[in-house]
Design a protein around this motif. Structure first.
Motif, PDB file in Angstrom:
ATOM      1  N   CYS A 216       5.045  -4.667   2.338  1.00  0.00           N
ATOM      2  CA  CYS A 216       6.254  -3.875   2.087  1.00  0.00           C
ATOM      3  C   CYS A 216       6.178  -3.157   0.737  1.00  0.00           C
ATOM      4  O   CYS A 216       6.688  -2.043   0.582  1.00  0.00           O
TER       5      CYS A 216
ATOM      6  N   HIS B 135       7.761   0.292  -0.925  1.00  0.00           N
ATOM      7  CA  HIS B 135       9.055   0.069  -1.586  1.00  0.00           C
ATOM      8  C   HIS B 135       8.893  -0.493  -2.986  1.00  0.00           C
ATOM      9  O   HIS B 135       8.013  -1.304  -3.232  1.00  0.00           O
TER      10      HIS B 135
ATOM     11  N   MET C 273       7.115   5.357  -1.065  1.00  0.00           N
ATOM     12  CA  MET C 273       7.183   5.977   0.259  1.00  0.00           C
ATOM     13  C   MET C 273       8.438   5.556   1.012  1.00  0.00           C
ATOM     14  O   MET C 273       8.618   5.909   2.182  1.00  0.00           O
ATOM     15  N   GLY C 274       9.289   4.796   0.368  1.00  0.00           N
ATOM     16  CA  GLY C 274      10.551   4.371   0.968  1.00  0.00           C
ATOM     17  C   GLY C 274      11.546   4.104  -0.144  1.00  0.00           C
ATOM     18  O   GLY C 274      11.178   4.138  -1.321  1.00  0.00           O
TER      19      GLY C 274
ATOM     20  N   ILE D 103      19.107  -3.984  -2.829  1.00  0.00           N
ATOM     21  CA  ILE D 103      19.384  -3.900  -1.394  1.00  0.00           C
ATOM     22  C   ILE D 103      20.279  -5.053  -0.897  1.00  0.00           C
ATOM     23  O   ILE D 103      21.101  -4.866  -0.001  1.00  0.00           O
TER      24      ILE D 103
ATOM     25  N   ARG E  14      23.494  -4.139   1.542  1.00  0.00           N
ATOM     26  CA  ARG E  14      23.420  -4.288   3.001  1.00  0.00           C
ATOM     27  C   ARG E  14      23.655  -5.731   3.415  1.00  0.00           C
ATOM     28  O   ARG E  14      23.259  -6.659   2.710  1.00  0.00           O
TER      29      ARG E  14
ATOM     30  N   ILE F 213      14.317  -3.679   9.621  1.00  0.00           N
ATOM     31  CA  ILE F 213      12.942  -4.172   9.728  1.00  0.00           C
ATOM     32  C   ILE F 213      12.441  -4.128  11.170  1.00  0.00           C
ATOM     33  O   ILE F 213      11.315  -3.731  11.436  1.00  0.00           O
TER      34      ILE F 213
ATOM     35  N   GLY G 101      18.209   8.655   5.461  1.00  0.00           N
ATOM     36  CA  GLY G 101      18.232  10.048   5.007  1.00  0.00           C
ATOM     37  C   GLY G 101      17.442  10.247   3.733  1.00  0.00           C
ATOM     38  O   GLY G 101      17.388   9.372   2.874  1.00  0.00           O
TER      39      GLY G 101
ATOM     40  N   TRP H  46      14.196  10.670   3.613  1.00  0.00           N
ATOM     41  CA  TRP H  46      12.832  10.153   3.709  1.00  0.00           C
ATOM     42  C   TRP H  46      12.094  10.784   4.885  1.00  0.00           C
ATOM     43  O   TRP H  46      11.389  10.119   5.622  1.00  0.00           O
TER      44      TRP H  46
HETATM   45  C1  HEC Z   1       4.989   3.128   5.444  1.00  0.00           C
HETATM   46  C2  HEC Z   1       5.999   2.865   4.468  1.00  0.00           C
HETATM   47  C3  HEC Z   1       6.901   1.660   4.674  1.00  0.00           C
HETATM   48  C4  HEC Z   1       6.563   0.340   4.815  1.00  0.00           C
HETATM   49  C5  HEC Z   1       5.159  -0.273   4.886  1.00  0.00           C
HETATM   50  C6  HEC Z   1       7.791  -0.411   4.841  1.00  0.00           C
HETATM   51  N1  HEC Z   1       8.858   0.440   4.745  1.00  0.00           N
HETATM   52 FE1  HEC Z   1      10.799  -0.087   4.671  1.00  0.00          FE
HETATM   53  N2  HEC Z   1      11.353   1.872   4.712  1.00  0.00           N
HETATM   54  C7  HEC Z   1      10.485   2.940   4.647  1.00  0.00           C
HETATM   55  C8  HEC Z   1      11.240   4.172   4.732  1.00  0.00           C
HETATM   56  C9  HEC Z   1      10.678   5.590   4.704  1.00  0.00           C
HETATM   57  C10 HEC Z   1      12.588   3.791   4.845  1.00  0.00           C
HETATM   58  C11 HEC Z   1      13.806   4.705   4.945  1.00  0.00           C
HETATM   59  C12 HEC Z   1      14.264   4.702   6.370  1.00  0.00           C
HETATM   60  C13 HEC Z   1      14.284   6.077   6.920  1.00  0.00           C
HETATM   61  O1  HEC Z   1      15.282   6.773   6.686  1.00  0.00           O
HETATM   62  O2  HEC Z   1      13.295   6.438   7.559  1.00  0.00           O
HETATM   63  C14 HEC Z   1      12.624   2.337   4.816  1.00  0.00           C
HETATM   64  C15 HEC Z   1      13.783   1.574   4.876  1.00  0.00           C
HETATM   65  C16 HEC Z   1      13.838   0.211   4.659  1.00  0.00           C
HETATM   66  C17 HEC Z   1      15.043  -0.562   4.515  1.00  0.00           C
HETATM   67  C18 HEC Z   1      16.473   0.001   4.583  1.00  0.00           C
HETATM   68  C19 HEC Z   1      16.876   0.571   3.264  1.00  0.00           C
HETATM   69  C20 HEC Z   1      18.342   0.926   3.236  1.00  0.00           C
HETATM   70  O3  HEC Z   1      18.755   1.588   2.261  1.00  0.00           O
HETATM   71  O4  HEC Z   1      19.093   0.510   4.123  1.00  0.00           O
HETATM   72  C21 HEC Z   1      14.682  -1.858   4.319  1.00  0.00           C
HETATM   73  C22 HEC Z   1      15.594  -3.041   4.116  1.00  0.00           C
HETATM   74  C23 HEC Z   1      13.237  -1.897   4.348  1.00  0.00           C
HETATM   75  N3  HEC Z   1      12.769  -0.619   4.548  1.00  0.00           N
HETATM   76  C24 HEC Z   1      12.498  -3.050   4.189  1.00  0.00           C
HETATM   77  C25 HEC Z   1      11.135  -3.102   4.401  1.00  0.00           C
HETATM   78  C26 HEC Z   1      10.383  -4.335   4.487  1.00  0.00           C
HETATM   79  C27 HEC Z   1      10.972  -5.727   4.332  1.00  0.00           C
HETATM   80  C28 HEC Z   1       9.092  -3.995   4.729  1.00  0.00           C
HETATM   81  C29 HEC Z   1       7.913  -4.911   4.969  1.00  0.00           C
HETATM   82  C30 HEC Z   1       8.068  -5.869   6.051  1.00  0.00           C
HETATM   83  C31 HEC Z   1       9.020  -2.534   4.761  1.00  0.00           C
HETATM   84  N4  HEC Z   1      10.279  -2.035   4.578  1.00  0.00           N
HETATM   85  C32 HEC Z   1       7.872  -1.798   4.944  1.00  0.00           C
HETATM   86  C33 HEC Z   1       9.126   2.869   4.521  1.00  0.00           C
HETATM   87  C34 HEC Z   1       8.357   1.716   4.637  1.00  0.00           C
END
Ligand code: HEC
Ligand code: HEC
Length: 250
Positions: A126, A130, A139-140, A146, A150, A159, A168, A170
């Motif tokens: 992750c 993040h 990239m996020g 958080i 949330r 997840i 939004g 992204w």
């Molecule tokens: C390839 C990049 C990538 C990876 C790897 C990734 N994320 Fe994300 N994540 C994002 C993006 C981009 C968003 C924004 C969602 C959207 O609007 O597309 C996001 C959104 C989220 C959110 C919601 C944020 C919000 O404001 O509500 C959470 C919680 C989250 N990710 C947790 C995780 C966790 C835990 C992992 C690992 C298990 C993970 N992410 C792995 C790219 C990633």
């Protein structure tokens, strides 16, 4: 006379229902202000020498309006002072931050947050996308706060089913250049002639649209992979416990 007008204004301000902002930028400002103006007495919220703020039911502040009012005028006859030098907007932001402390207090999450952190850093990968506390990828969205923003069920959806919880800002864009080169990244900026993307290495590239043969945008599909099948039930619970514990470094 001035006092009469002021109390009238306070009464009206308390009457008009205001809503504390709960978006990330406001919560961040609210947290900074809280640390400066409130932490001296309230600590992290539940460990200071003053009233516990980590509760969904503040005795003196059932509504956001009454919370703002307490911040503005203090609680007469107690050690709770009026805030000095804060604008209306700032008071609302502190109110939002105080609410965020209490918001999820009654929901006790199962799971082991320390274990969840190991999954977040390791198997989940992750941190590649993040940031938490200034460490990680871009990239996020930043996840430092958080847990205050949330609910556990919302975190689970993010997840398991990222497309259902898009926030939004992204948008992933794939550009094919006339040379045949393909460039993908999060859209940073765009006008009629150019588009700027930040790729997975954090590098920002500005491309001339005239040089592109194709520009695809993932508007309904999150670039975050769906993890539903990656984790066992127990791993998922631990991961959520970790995310839910993220309420900013205090
Ligand atoms: C390839 C990049 C990538 C990876 C790897 C990734 N994320 Fe994300 N994540 C994002 C993006 C981009 C968003 C924004 C969602 C959207 O609007 O597309 C996001 C959104 C989220 C959110 C919601 C944020 C919000 O404001 O509500 C959470 C919680 C989250 N990710 C947790 C995780 C966790 C835990 C992992 C690992 C298990 C993970 N992410 C792995 C790219 C990633
Ligand atoms: C000088 C110490 C001090 C500072 C600084 C302070 N407080 Fe307080 N606060 C108190 C005390 C003491 C109480 C309990 C008052 C009482 O006896 O009811 C209290 C009560 C409260 C309550 C009511 C709690 C409830 O259950 O209804 C809220 C909300 C609150 N403070 C928020 C804040 C915020 C937000 C700030 C910063 C802008 C702040 N306080 C700054 C001492 C302080």
């Amino acid at each position: 006379m001035r006092n009469t007008i002021l109390s009238l204004w306070f009464a009206m301000a308390a009457f008009a229902q205001v809503k504390a902002p709960m978006d990330e930028a406001s919560l961040r400002n609210g947290q900074t202000l809280y640390q400066f103006h409130c932490a001296f007495c309230h600590g992290k919220g539940d460990d200071g020498m003053a009233a516990n703020l980590v509760t969904p039911n503040l005795v003196h502040a059932p509504t956001d309006s009454s919370l703002v009012n307490i911040i503005r005028v203090g609680i007469p006859g107690t050690d709770m002072p009026p805030a000095l030098g804060m604008s209306d907007e700032e008071m609302l932001q502190v109110a939002g931050y105080v609410r965020s402390l209490g918001r999820s207090a009654p929901v006790s999450v199962e799971g082991n947050a320390a274990n969840g952190k190991a999954i977040y850093m390791g198997k989940g990968g992750c941190a590649g996308c993040h940031m938490v506390g200034g460490v990680g990828g871009k990239m996020g969205p930043d996840l430092t706060l958080i847990g205050a923003m949330r609910s556990p069920s919302n975190l689970r959806t993010s997840i398991v089913e990222p497309n259902a919880a898009m926030v939004g800002g992204w948008t992933m864009v794939h550009v094919t250049l006339k040379s045949g080169t393909k460039v993908s990244g999060i859209r940073m900026n765009e006008d009629n002639f150019h588009i700027s993307l930040r790729d997975s290495k954090g590098k920002i590239q500005t491309l001339a649209k005239a040089d592109a043969t194709k520009i695809d945008r993932d508007l309904t599909k999150s670039s975050m992979p769906a993890y539903g099948k990656v984790f066992s039930g127990a791993e998922m619970t631990d991961l959520i416990a970790y995310l839910f514990s993220l309420r900013g470094a205090m």
